[in-house]
Design an enzyme around this catalytic site. Sequence first.
Site, PDB file in Angstrom:
ATOM      1  N   ASP A 315       0.863  -1.182   0.000  1.00 16.53           N
ATOM      2  CA  ASP A 315       0.000   0.000   0.000  1.00 16.53           C
ATOM      3  C   ASP A 315       0.903   1.238   0.000  1.00 16.53           C
ATOM      4  O   ASP A 315       2.125   1.161   0.147  1.00 16.53           O
ATOM      5  CB  ASP A 315      -0.953  -0.026   1.208  1.00 16.53           C
ATOM      6  CG  ASP A 315      -2.156   0.895   0.985  1.00 16.53           C
ATOM      7  OD1 ASP A 315      -2.178   1.632  -0.018  1.00 16.53           O
ATOM      8  OD2 ASP A 315      -3.074   0.889   1.825  1.00 16.53           O
TER       9      ASP A 315
HETATM   10  C1  BGC Z   1      -5.050   3.224   0.385  1.00 14.08           C
HETATM   11  C2  BGC Z   1      -5.328   2.091  -0.563  1.00 14.08           C
HETATM   12  C3  BGC Z   1      -5.368   2.582  -1.974  1.00 14.08           C
HETATM   13  C4  BGC Z   1      -4.071   3.276  -2.291  1.00 14.08           C
HETATM   14  C5  BGC Z   1      -3.983   3.793  -3.706  1.00 14.08           C
HETATM   15  C6  BGC Z   1      -3.860   4.032  -0.041  1.00 14.08           C
HETATM   16  O1  BGC Z   1      -3.772   5.197   0.697  1.00 14.08           O
HETATM   17  O2  BGC Z   1      -4.850   2.715   1.673  1.00 14.08           O
HETATM   18  O3  BGC Z   1      -6.531   1.482  -0.217  1.00 14.08           O
HETATM   19  O4  BGC Z   1      -5.629   1.522  -2.845  1.00 14.08           O
HETATM   20  O5  BGC Z   1      -3.907   4.361  -1.415  1.00 14.08           O
HETATM   21  O6  BGC Z   1      -4.803   4.861  -3.898  1.00 14.08           O
END
Ligand code: BGC
Length: 768
Positions: A315
């Site tokens: 993530d």
């Molecule tokens: C979130 C994810 C997301 C990613 C990309 C992160 O801050 O926790 O769920 O897929 O960003 O946008």
Amino acid sequence: MKKIFISVVSLILVMNANVDAQKTVPLYQNPKATVEARVSDLLSRMTLDEKIGQMNQFVGIEHIKTAEANLTAEQLKNNTANAFYPGFSTTDLENLTKEGLVGSFLHVLTIQEANYLQSLAMQSRLKIPVIFGIDAIHGNANAPDNTVYPTNIGLASSFDTEMAYKIARQTAKEMRSMNMHWTFNPNVEVARDPRWGRVGETFGEDPYLVTQMGIQTVKGYQGDLNSENDVLACIKHFVAGSEPINGTNGSPADLSERTLREVFFPSFKAGVDAGAMSAMMSHNELNGIPCHSNEWLMTDVLRKEWGFKGFIVSDWMDIEHLYDLHATAENLKEAFYQSIMAGMDMHMHGIHWNELVSELVKEGRIPESRIDESVRKILTIKFRLGLFEHPYADEKTTMKIRLNPEHRQTALEAARNSIVLLKNDGILPLTEKYKNVLVTGINANDMNILGDWSAVQKDENVITVLEGLKMVSPNTHFEFVDQGWDPRNMSPEKVNEAAEKAKSADLNIVVAGEYMMRFRWTERTGGEDTDRSDIDLVGLQNELIEKVAASGKPTILILITGRPLGVEKAVGKVNALIQAWEPGMYGGEAIAEILYGKINPSAKLPITIPRSVGQIQMIYNHKPSQYFHPYVVTSSEPLYPFGFGLSFTTYKYDNLQLSGSEISKDENLEVSVDVTNTGKMDGTEIVQLYLRDKFSSVTRPIKELKDFARVTLKTGETKTVHFTVSPDKLTFLDKNLKPVVENGEFIVMVGSSSREEDLLKQSFYVKE
Ligand code: BGC
């Protein structure tokens, strides 16, 4: 003779040309070869740097430009929500893509940019297409001009797994039409803390419901992962970020292996079984080990125990956080090392990966075979999705697919089925006798009904509550008092103006809640990274409700929010309460249809609504001792329980029948119940089946949802609803965490909510 000679010569020439063509078209570019053969062939041609590049993701160039344009250098440095790469220009990124050193992009929001970046990848030596990932959480809403369905918490309130499948399928088509191939959804986390801002992204608090919704969502996105209408699903976030110790996103989770296996793992395991081919790790540490370097989670559980064959993505900045937050790695290189060796396959996102991982391999710390493992999985997906044959999408046809009438209709139906009626003293459904209606509140006329993970959409594609009311009841005069969009900065004058106007209205509708739209990232109060230390209405909203209701005119409260709000005070003041969640583009229309009885509400809560933050953790499937000593002064009961939701009709449950009073451990039990629509309106009831293992060798929840059915009943109609309780529904983990079915008494409970008084009960016994 001359003719024959020429023909023979040309035949030889043609044959030679074919042999040359076979020589020059590598096996991996032959769509008729098997995916395995193509992957192996391609892998054998790749340099180490190209392989490591496949494991790396970048944000798109437009995203970088916007971040650079809107933020100061200081903000860029400290803001983890907006990517930028200091010292690295968008031209550098373009060049890197042309060199074949970028495997994937995220936050690319238009077909034009996607096609453009792909055209750069197509200039690379091996012409390996990039895979575009996007947070298509409820429709591809994060990109403009797509169908926006209710968010997951609303979808879960419909208990409609077929709808979940349908929405995922339609989303996949809209995504592929824009050259996007991979959605970072479904979120299959079990949400157990409403302070956490991301509850709206989840399917709620119940492992069984989350699992069922998750399975159908994965299937809907992926199809069989081999057509141009399929996208890659991503089960996330693994794991336990939905029960953070203080309610804040990414704070530590400290949970026993029993709780992990009973509550948090089943929906992920089911996602793997349903074929999900990517998984995202979660921000948090789990019992002292950050999930991003957690070998037990990534390798032992996900891969070895469950047989996950897809790839794991990190993530946002979370591998970096092993170093700069969790401090389990002394530098970035060490962080990359730890994460890869624990099982990570793809890095979201950044400029240091390629160089540092390459060093780690050259130093012999990471074997190249370990890199190959990850790259093989990533390439497999790219081949299966047909990206080598179809790297682009067609700008001319995309708008025929996105927002098409069928998809819009689904968004409307999903909204109708997701809105929960929680209180009704008889005022609803409304009649046209209310000639002058005051409409006010921060969400009364705002696009915020789209919810978190939505871009700003065109006005013409969103029906706000006020607009919906005007559509559905054209003869009513709706007086609108605008409270602005921002709950934190409401004006006392405007509150007083509404209170004044309420006196001359026949009815008041207050549309309150939270603010979730991402384009106001730092100002919003709901959604990702908007965790709360209370669950009250923010700002002057309570005052607004109180003052408007003090007019003595009937008042209806509608809540637009992704998380449960403890609105106990407000509930006492109003005649009706509607929990509309984040209902999407047609949310306003669906809400108005329900208010005016054009649609009979059917949704039920997929999560408990506590009265106050002090009651947290408040879940329906708690252990027997949880309220042995109830709270003094305040109540130990929730404001509204899991599974609860009202209708404009009434249902009677009768004649609960079990196929026997005794079964053996490997036998099914058949359960049936008669449900009758005893009221005056046709409707759909969500029939719920719960089980309790009465005495067990380890403590078990007081009840657990094990099945449900949506049943449509005309007035006066009775239907018999059948359920099968199979042995897996009786299984739990014994003292050694081994699955068992134990002898003894079980209680079947069937009814309209998890509340005791809403359930019919009967016992049966399991014998050797
Ligand atoms: C979130 C994810 C997301 C990613 C990309 C992160 O801050 O926790 O769920 O897929 O960003 O946008």
